[in-house]
Design a protein around this motif. Structure first.
Motif, PDB file in Angstrom:
ATOM      1  N   PHE A  58      11.189 -12.155  -0.886  1.00 29.62           N
ATOM      2  CA  PHE A  58      11.501 -11.304  -1.377  1.00 29.62           C
ATOM      3  C   PHE A  58      10.594 -10.198  -0.501  1.00 29.62           C
ATOM      4  N   SER A  59       9.685 -10.558  -0.190  1.00 31.64           N
ATOM      5  CA  SER A  59       9.123  -9.068   0.549  1.00 31.64           C
ATOM      6  C   SER A  59       9.381  -8.912   1.596  1.00 31.64           C
ATOM      7  N   ARG A  60      10.056  -9.622   2.504  1.00 33.64           N
ATOM      8  CA  ARG A  60      10.743  -9.506   3.298  1.00 33.64           C
ATOM      9  C   ARG A  60      12.255  -8.125   3.448  1.00 33.64           C
ATOM     10  N   ARG A  61      12.701  -8.130   2.266  1.00 32.66           N
ATOM     11  CA  ARG A  61      13.637  -7.135   1.485  1.00 32.66           C
ATOM     12  C   ARG A  61      13.786  -6.725   0.870  1.00 32.66           C
ATOM     13  N   PHE A  62      12.699  -7.037   0.077  1.00 32.28           N
ATOM     14  CA  PHE A  62      12.572  -5.887  -1.230  1.00 32.28           C
ATOM     15  C   PHE A  62      10.822  -4.966  -1.076  1.00 32.28           C
ATOM     16  N   HIS A  63      10.908  -4.369  -1.767  1.00 34.06           N
ATOM     17  CA  HIS A  63       9.583  -3.360  -1.699  1.00 34.06           C
ATOM     18  C   HIS A  63       8.984  -4.310  -3.199  1.00 34.06           C
ATOM     19  N   VAL A  64       8.581  -4.479  -3.362  1.00 33.97           N
ATOM     20  CA  VAL A  64       8.352  -5.724  -5.024  1.00 33.97           C
ATOM     21  C   VAL A  64       7.055  -5.267  -5.216  1.00 33.97           C
ATOM     22  N   VAL A  65       7.271  -5.213  -6.213  1.00 27.12           N
ATOM     23  CA  VAL A  65       6.170  -4.711  -7.503  1.00 27.12           C
ATOM     24  C   VAL A  65       6.107  -5.501  -8.609  1.00 27.12           C
ATOM     25  N   VAL A  66       4.696  -6.678  -8.875  1.00 27.51           N
ATOM     26  CA  VAL A  66       4.793  -7.374  -9.521  1.00 27.51           C
ATOM     27  C   VAL A  66       3.501  -6.447 -10.495  1.00 27.51           C
ATOM     28  N   PRO A  67       3.854  -6.401 -12.258  1.00 27.98           N
ATOM     29  CA  PRO A  67       2.491  -6.136 -12.701  1.00 27.98           C
ATOM     30  C   PRO A  67       2.292  -7.854 -13.747  1.00 27.98           C
ATOM     31  N   ASP A  68       0.858  -7.603 -13.416  1.00 27.20           N
ATOM     32  CA  ASP A  68       0.642  -8.098 -14.984  1.00 27.20           C
ATOM     33  C   ASP A  68       0.786  -7.095 -16.627  1.00 27.20           C
ATOM     34  N   LEU A  69       1.909  -7.838 -17.081  1.00 25.10           N
ATOM     35  CA  LEU A  69       2.365  -7.428 -18.993  1.00 25.10           C
ATOM     36  C   LEU A  69       0.699  -7.785 -19.977  1.00 25.10           C
ATOM     37  N   LEU A  70       1.044  -6.143 -19.961  1.00 31.11           N
ATOM     38  CA  LEU A  70       0.128  -6.074 -21.408  1.00 31.11           C
ATOM     39  C   LEU A  70      -0.442  -7.382 -21.994  1.00 31.11           C
ATOM     40  N   CYS A  71      -1.964  -7.178 -21.690  1.00 29.66           N
ATOM     41  CA  CYS A  71      -2.207  -8.492 -22.716  1.00 29.66           C
ATOM     42  C   CYS A  71      -1.811  -9.289 -21.992  1.00 29.66           C
ATOM     43  N   PHE A  72      -2.482  -9.512 -20.979  1.00 30.35           N
ATOM     44  CA  PHE A  72      -2.156 -10.324 -19.386  1.00 30.35           C
ATOM     45  C   PHE A  72      -3.591  -9.956 -18.286  1.00 30.35           C
ATOM     46  N   GLY A  73      -3.721 -11.199 -17.667  1.00 26.69           N
ATOM     47  CA  GLY A  73      -4.265 -10.654 -15.933  1.00 26.69           C
ATOM     48  C   GLY A  73      -5.262  -9.538 -16.563  1.00 26.69           C
ATOM     49  N   GLY A  74      -4.726  -8.281 -15.675  1.00 28.15           N
ATOM     50  CA  GLY A  74      -5.568  -7.298 -15.733  1.00 28.15           C
ATOM     51  C   GLY A  74      -5.237  -6.029 -16.248  1.00 28.15           C
ATOM     52  N   SER A  75      -4.172  -6.924 -17.354  1.00 29.17           N
ATOM     53  CA  SER A  75      -3.308  -5.230 -18.259  1.00 29.17           C
ATOM     54  C   SER A  75      -3.842  -5.641 -18.884  1.00 29.17           C
ATOM     55  N   SER A  76      -4.062  -3.562 -20.101  1.00 29.11           N
ATOM     56  CA  SER A  76      -4.325  -4.123 -21.063  1.00 29.11           C
ATOM     57  C   SER A  76      -3.866  -3.077 -22.349  1.00 29.11           C
ATOM     58  N   ALA A 114       0.984  -1.329   0.171  1.00 30.69           N
ATOM     59  CA  ALA A 114       0.244   0.257  -0.224  1.00 30.69           C
ATOM     60  C   ALA A 114       0.829   1.114  -0.255  1.00 30.69           C
ATOM     61  N   PRO A 115       0.642   2.182  -0.792  1.00 34.42           N
ATOM     62  CA  PRO A 115       1.109   3.487  -0.919  1.00 34.42           C
ATOM     63  C   PRO A 115       1.536   3.771   0.611  1.00 34.42           C
ATOM     64  N   ALA A 116       2.578   4.106   1.047  1.00 34.42           N
ATOM     65  CA  ALA A 116       3.020   4.857   2.539  1.00 34.42           C
ATOM     66  C   ALA A 116       4.261   6.002   2.048  1.00 34.42           C
ATOM     67  N   GLY A 117       4.462   6.977   1.035  1.00 33.28           N
ATOM     68  CA  GLY A 117       5.606   7.607   1.173  1.00 33.28           C
ATOM     69  C   GLY A 117       6.412   6.915   0.781  1.00 33.28           C
ATOM     70  N   GLU A 118       7.289   7.121   1.029  1.00 31.04           N
ATOM     71  CA  GLU A 118       8.946   6.345  -0.779  1.00 31.04           C
ATOM     72  C   GLU A 118       8.830   5.274   0.262  1.00 31.04           C
ATOM     73  N   PRO A 119       9.343   4.068  -0.557  1.00 33.87           N
ATOM     74  CA  PRO A 119       9.376   3.006   0.209  1.00 33.87           C
ATOM     75  C   PRO A 119      10.483   2.798   1.111  1.00 33.87           C
ATOM     76  N   ARG A 120      10.707   2.065   2.346  1.00 33.15           N
ATOM     77  CA  ARG A 120      12.227   2.297   2.861  1.00 33.15           C
ATOM     78  C   ARG A 120      12.572   0.698   2.960  1.00 33.15           C
ATOM     79  N   LEU A 121      12.270  -0.154   1.806  1.00 36.21           N
ATOM     80  CA  LEU A 121      13.416  -1.633   1.266  1.00 36.21           C
ATOM     81  C   LEU A 121      13.567  -0.705  -0.071  1.00 36.21           C
ATOM     82  N   PRO A 122      14.675  -1.566  -0.965  1.00 40.05           N
ATOM     83  CA  PRO A 122      14.639  -1.367  -1.860  1.00 40.05           C
ATOM     84  C   PRO A 122      13.691  -2.007  -3.534  1.00 40.05           C
ATOM     85  N   PRO A 123      13.490  -1.769  -4.391  1.00 42.34           N
ATOM     86  CA  PRO A 123      12.210  -1.505  -5.288  1.00 42.34           C
ATOM     87  C   PRO A 123      12.701  -3.304  -6.282  1.00 42.34           C
ATOM     88  N   LEU A 124      11.778  -3.624  -5.870  1.00 39.55           N
ATOM     89  CA  LEU A 124      12.310  -4.579  -6.911  1.00 39.55           C
ATOM     90  C   LEU A 124      10.992  -5.553  -7.462  1.00 39.55           C
TER      91      LEU A 124
END
Length: 161
Positions: A79-97, A48-58
């Protein structure tokens, strides 16, 4: 009536992502000028957005799988214990269009969309270093990851300051 494994898989995947502290998000972005006109939608999971991430982004990029949650469900917890994890659906997959007027997105279009997503993430500075991981199952994940980082680095270098 038959039994479908798909709802079970989706339930288990979403549960793993929620347990890792990730929430679903959606961002609407303008299309890359070379890929068409209009907007594209990228669905992604992140804390959830809460300012600048405290952990390095992945950034975790999935391969040829219906959605990112299926591919990364076993890794997001550790991974979430050591990184600010971001997991997108690529375009045409899942909820991405993709852009409505474009053909199926190329690797370059996928990379441009991921770079735009990183630029749009709440609290993530444009100059932030982002680690990227892709799956072995699809060589295009590696290519997309490399192109994403090159685009992101180039856009950060062009920023005044």
């Amino acid at each position: 009536m038959g039994f479908s494994f798909l709802p079970v898989m989706e339930y288990l995947s979403r549960r793993a992502f929620h347990a890792a502290g990730l929430c679903p998000h959606t961002v609407t972005l303008p299309c890359d000028p070379g890929e068409g006109s209009g907007t594209q939608t990228i669905h992604y999971w992140a804390p959830a957005p809460a300012g600048e991430p405290r952990l390095p982004p992945l950034l975790l990029i999935h391969g040829f799988c219906p959605m990112a949650t299926w591919q990364w469900r076993l890794q997001v917890g550790p991974f979430s214990r050591r990184f600010h994890v971001v997991v997108p659906d690529l375009l045409c997959f899942g909820g991405s269009s993709p852009c409505p007027s474009s053909p199926a997105p190329s690797e370059s279009a996928q990379a441009a969309a991921l770079a735009a997503l990183l630029d749009a993430l709440p609290g993530l500075p444009a100059t932030a270093r982002v680690a990227v991981a892709g799956t072995r199952e699809a060589s295009s994940s590696s290519t997309t990851a490399m192109t994403t980082m090159r685009r992101r680095r180039e856009s950060a270098m062009e920023m005044p300051g």
